[in-house]
Scaffold this active site. Structure first.
Site, PDB file in Angstrom:
ATOM      1  N   CYS A 101       0.834  -1.197   0.000  1.00 16.30           N
ATOM      2  CA  CYS A 101       0.000   0.000   0.000  1.00 16.30           C
ATOM      3  C   CYS A 101       0.875   1.255   0.000  1.00 16.30           C
ATOM      4  O   CYS A 101       1.777   1.368  -0.825  1.00 16.30           O
ATOM      5  CB  CYS A 101      -0.967  -0.055   1.184  1.00 16.30           C
ATOM      6  SG  CYS A 101      -2.336   1.101   1.138  1.00 16.30           S
ATOM      7  N   ALA A 102       0.630   2.176   0.888  1.00 13.28           N
ATOM      8  CA  ALA A 102       1.418   3.412   0.943  1.00 13.28           C
ATOM      9  C   ALA A 102       2.888   3.126   1.214  1.00 13.28           C
ATOM     10  O   ALA A 102       3.762   3.886   0.804  1.00 13.28           O
ATOM     11  CB  ALA A 102       0.855   4.352   2.005  1.00 13.28           C
TER      12      ALA A 102
END
Length: 188
Positions: A101-102
């Site tokens: 993800c991030a």
């Protein structure tokens, strides 16, 4: 057995490392160590309060086989830890570095994605980091990617993220495959 450092910070996405942590610790007997920036408790996006084992300063590639970084809201808030030095150190020593993800986009900022196949939430999220030079190696796909010990995944892929980290650690045994595959069955 493998020793895995899971780097947690405030507002981490608790679902992203959960399957990997459970499979590695419970089914495979790995030492899974949680860390936070200062060794103090952190609260996930879902409200899970975790009292970590160590602080980030104690994560050393001499003591661990993998560095796993889940995503979370800290990046959107501009409060995320800078993993550049830690990720580069693990990568330089041939250890597994994994971001989902991030955190996959945060790895883009470190330069370690510049020469390996990788994925994430989107190419645009990686390009937000001015030092990122790996666009030609980006794979726009819903599954995790592993190349040269670097594992990346979109936030929607915790199952394949767990699989690829275990494969990178040479732990993709029939037992691991059976356990992880059972959790991913709905996606077939």
């Amino acid at each position: 057995m493998a020793r895995i450092a899971v780097a947690l910070q405030a507002d981490f996405a608790d679902w992203e490392p959960a399957l990997l942590m459970a499979a590695a610790r419970y089914y495979l007997g790995c030492d899974v160590v949680t860390a936070s920036p200062d060794g103090q408790p952190v609260v996930s996006m879902g409200g899970l309060k975790v009292t970590p084992d160590i602080g980030f300063a104690e994560i050393d590639p001499k003591r661990f086989d993998a560095l796993v970084i889940p995503g979370g809201y800290a990046w959107e808030k501009g409060e995320a830890f800078d993993f550049t030095e830690l990720a580069r150190d693990f990568h330089a020593k041939g250890k597994v570095v994994a971001g989902i993800c991030a955190a996959a986009s945060a790895l883009a900022a470190t330069g370690i994605l510049d020469d390996v196949a990788h994925t994430g939430n989107s190419l645009a999220s990686h390009r937000k980091y001015p030092g990122y030079q790996g666009a030609e190696h980006y794979r726009d796909q819903p599954r995790a990617v592993c190349d040269k010990g670097v594992v990346t995944a979109p936030g929607s892929a915790p199952d394949t993220f767990a699989m690829e980290v275990l494969k990178a650690l040479d732990l993709w045994t029939p037992d691991a495959q059976a356990e992880i595959s059972a959790f991913a069955a709905e996606h077939r």
